[in-house]
Design an enzyme around this catalytic site. Structure first.
Site, PDB file in Angstrom:
ATOM      1  N   LYS A  11       0.826  -1.211   0.000  1.00 59.11           N
ATOM      2  CA  LYS A  11       0.000   0.000   0.000  1.00 59.11           C
ATOM      3  C   LYS A  11       0.865   1.268   0.000  1.00 59.11           C
ATOM      4  O   LYS A  11       2.073   1.214   0.286  1.00 59.11           O
ATOM      5  CB  LYS A  11      -0.938  -0.042   1.209  1.00 59.11           C
ATOM      6  CG  LYS A  11      -1.952  -1.203   1.153  1.00 59.11           C
ATOM      7  CD  LYS A  11      -2.940  -1.127   2.322  1.00 59.11           C
ATOM      8  CE  LYS A  11      -3.982  -2.209   2.251  1.00 59.11           C
ATOM      9  NZ  LYS A  11      -5.005  -2.063   3.330  1.00 59.11           N
ATOM     10  N   TYR A  51     -12.501  -1.969  -3.595  1.00 62.15           N
ATOM     11  CA  TYR A  51     -13.021  -2.111  -2.221  1.00 62.15           C
ATOM     12  C   TYR A  51     -14.543  -1.975  -2.155  1.00 62.15           C
ATOM     13  O   TYR A  51     -15.085  -1.665  -1.101  1.00 62.15           O
ATOM     14  CB  TYR A  51     -12.353  -1.076  -1.308  1.00 62.15           C
ATOM     15  CG  TYR A  51     -10.950  -1.462  -0.887  1.00 62.15           C
ATOM     16  CD1 TYR A  51     -10.715  -2.544  -0.038  1.00 62.15           C
ATOM     17  CD2 TYR A  51      -9.851  -0.730  -1.327  1.00 62.15           C
ATOM     18  CE1 TYR A  51      -9.432  -2.893   0.356  1.00 62.15           C
ATOM     19  CE2 TYR A  51      -8.560  -1.068  -0.936  1.00 62.15           C
ATOM     20  CZ  TYR A  51      -8.356  -2.143  -0.089  1.00 62.15           C
ATOM     21  OH  TYR A  51      -7.080  -2.475   0.309  1.00 62.15           O
ATOM     22  N   ASN A 114      -2.082   0.302   6.520  1.00 60.43           N
ATOM     23  CA  ASN A 114      -1.547  -0.906   7.164  1.00 60.43           C
ATOM     24  C   ASN A 114      -0.648  -1.752   6.248  1.00 60.43           C
ATOM     25  O   ASN A 114      -0.637  -2.980   6.331  1.00 60.43           O
ATOM     26  CB  ASN A 114      -2.681  -1.724   7.779  1.00 60.43           C
ATOM     27  CG  ASN A 114      -3.715  -2.165   6.767  1.00 60.43           C
ATOM     28  OD1 ASN A 114      -3.602  -1.855   5.585  1.00 60.43           O
ATOM     29  ND2 ASN A 114      -4.715  -2.890   7.218  1.00 60.43           N
ATOM     30  N   HIS A 117      -2.231  -5.391   1.534  1.00 55.97           N
ATOM     31  CA  HIS A 117      -3.518  -6.067   1.388  1.00 55.97           C
ATOM     32  C   HIS A 117      -3.255  -7.551   1.226  1.00 55.97           C
ATOM     33  O   HIS A 117      -2.247  -7.944   0.638  1.00 55.97           O
ATOM     34  CB  HIS A 117      -4.250  -5.543   0.140  1.00 55.97           C
ATOM     35  CG  HIS A 117      -5.447  -6.377  -0.231  1.00 55.97           C
ATOM     36  ND1 HIS A 117      -6.667  -6.205   0.378  1.00 55.97           N
ATOM     37  CD2 HIS A 117      -5.602  -7.411  -1.103  1.00 55.97           C
ATOM     38  CE1 HIS A 117      -7.532  -7.095  -0.122  1.00 55.97           C
ATOM     39  NE2 HIS A 117      -6.904  -7.833  -1.021  1.00 55.97           N
ATOM     40  N   GLU A 128      -9.771 -10.629  -7.338  1.00 53.35           N
ATOM     41  CA  GLU A 128      -8.817  -9.528  -7.197  1.00 53.35           C
ATOM     42  C   GLU A 128      -7.663  -9.662  -8.195  1.00 53.35           C
ATOM     43  O   GLU A 128      -7.227  -8.660  -8.793  1.00 53.35           O
ATOM     44  CB  GLU A 128      -8.308  -9.489  -5.752  1.00 53.35           C
ATOM     45  CG  GLU A 128      -9.415  -9.074  -4.779  1.00 53.35           C
ATOM     46  CD  GLU A 128      -9.050  -9.256  -3.318  1.00 53.35           C
ATOM     47  OE1 GLU A 128      -9.911  -8.944  -2.469  1.00 53.35           O
ATOM     48  OE2 GLU A 128      -7.928  -9.707  -3.002  1.00 53.35           O
TER      49      GLU A 128
HETATM   50  P1  IDP Z   1      -8.067  -6.611   5.852  1.00 52.65           P
HETATM   51  O1  IDP Z   1      -7.264  -5.735   4.908  1.00 52.65           O
HETATM   52  O2  IDP Z   1      -7.251  -7.053   7.034  1.00 52.65           O
HETATM   53  O3  IDP Z   1      -8.756  -7.753   5.138  1.00 52.65           O
HETATM   54  P2  IDP Z   1     -10.677  -5.326   5.937  1.00 52.65           P
HETATM   55  O4  IDP Z   1     -11.629  -5.406   7.098  1.00 52.65           O
HETATM   56  O5  IDP Z   1     -11.003  -6.119   4.712  1.00 52.65           O
HETATM   57  O6  IDP Z   1      -9.214  -5.683   6.475  1.00 52.65           O
HETATM   58  O7  IDP Z   1     -10.550  -3.787   5.556  1.00 52.65           O
HETATM   59  C1  IDP Z   1      -9.955  -3.394   4.327  1.00 52.65           C
HETATM   60  C2  IDP Z   1      -9.003  -2.250   4.597  1.00 52.65           C
HETATM   61  O8  IDP Z   1      -9.754  -1.121   5.059  1.00 52.65           O
HETATM   62  C3  IDP Z   1      -7.970  -2.479   5.712  1.00 52.65           C
HETATM   63  O9  IDP Z   1      -6.850  -3.200   5.278  1.00 52.65           O
HETATM   64  C4  IDP Z   1      -7.623  -1.067   6.099  1.00 52.65           C
HETATM   65  O10 IDP Z   1      -6.727  -0.452   5.158  1.00 52.65           O
HETATM   66  C5  IDP Z   1      -8.983  -0.372   5.997  1.00 52.65           C
HETATM   67  N1  IDP Z   1      -9.681  -0.378   7.293  1.00 52.65           N
HETATM   68  C6  IDP Z   1     -10.250  -1.435   7.927  1.00 52.65           C
HETATM   69  N2  IDP Z   1     -10.819  -1.067   9.090  1.00 52.65           N
HETATM   70  C7  IDP Z   1     -10.616   0.281   9.194  1.00 52.65           C
HETATM   71  C8  IDP Z   1     -10.980   1.268  10.176  1.00 52.65           C
HETATM   72  O11 IDP Z   1     -11.609   0.959  11.209  1.00 52.65           O
HETATM   73  N3  IDP Z   1     -10.568   2.550   9.911  1.00 52.65           N
HETATM   74  C9  IDP Z   1      -9.891   2.907   8.784  1.00 52.65           C
HETATM   75  N4  IDP Z   1      -9.538   2.019   7.847  1.00 52.65           N
HETATM   76  C10 IDP Z   1      -9.887   0.722   8.037  1.00 52.65           C
HETATM   77 MG    MG Z   2     -10.200  -7.703   3.648  1.00 53.00          MG
END
Ligand code: IDP
Ligand code: MG
Length: 139
Positions: A11, A51, A114, A117, A128
């Site tokens: 990312k 997304y 984070n 992905h 994807e």
């Molecule tokens: P994942 O990437 O671990 O599968 P997901 O729940 O699918 O997590 O969420 C997709 C992406 O959305 C996350 O990787 C992160 O970048 C963002 N995200 C998830 N939860 C939050 C939040 O509470 N605040 C802001 N961004 C979030």
């Molecule tokens: Mg996810």
């Protein structure tokens, strides 16, 4: 064969911090082979399409803004049990909850930024990978 590919993105935060190399090294060291890879920048519309499943979540606007804020590396990875093994390697979504030694623990800046992905199922890995890569781009 089902179950042997996953899709990842490095990312914008991790690209900006010059962590493409260290993250790819961890991916290879964990036994994943790179099937396809590209360095590119998503538009906000493209990030929104990727997304789409999260479009009702409160962080959708922030997420698509962030994912289009700079270049990313997109890749398809091959390994037995790729989806589950890669989720283990990257760690929890929230880096403060990620296990020691995981990619997100080492490189993520926040729950949104984070670092990487990783697909959450074989079905989504295929969807994807197809969003980013044609058959001609897979080796
Ligand atoms: P994942 O990437 O671990 O599968 P997901 O729940 O699918 O997590 O969420 C997709 C992406 O959305 C996350 O990787 C992160 O970048 C963002 N995200 C998830 N939860 C939050 C939040 O509470 N605040 C802001 N961004 C979030
Ligand atoms: Mg996810």
């Amino acid at each position: 064969m089902a179950g042997n590919i996953t899709f990842t993105m490095i990312k914008p935060d991790a690209v900006e911090a010059n962590n493409i190399g260290p993250i790819l090294a961890m991916i290879n060291k964990a036994g994943f082979r790179i099937l396809a890879m590209k360095y590119m920048r998503l538009t906000k519309t493209q990030a929104g399409m990727f997304y789409e499943v999260h479009k009702e979540r409160p962080f959708y606007g922030e997420l698509t803004e962030y994912m289009s804020s700079g270049p990313i590396v997109a890749a398809v990875l091959v390994k037995n049990n790729a989806v589950a093994d890669y989720r283990k390697l990257i760690g929890a979504t929230d880096p403060t909850k990620a296990d020691e030694g995981t990619i997100r623990k080492l490189f993520a800046k926040s729950i949104a930024a984070n670092a990487v992905h990783g697909s959450d199922s074989d079905e989504n890995a295929a969807i994807e990978a197809n969003f980013f890569f044609s058959q001609l781009e897979r080796f």
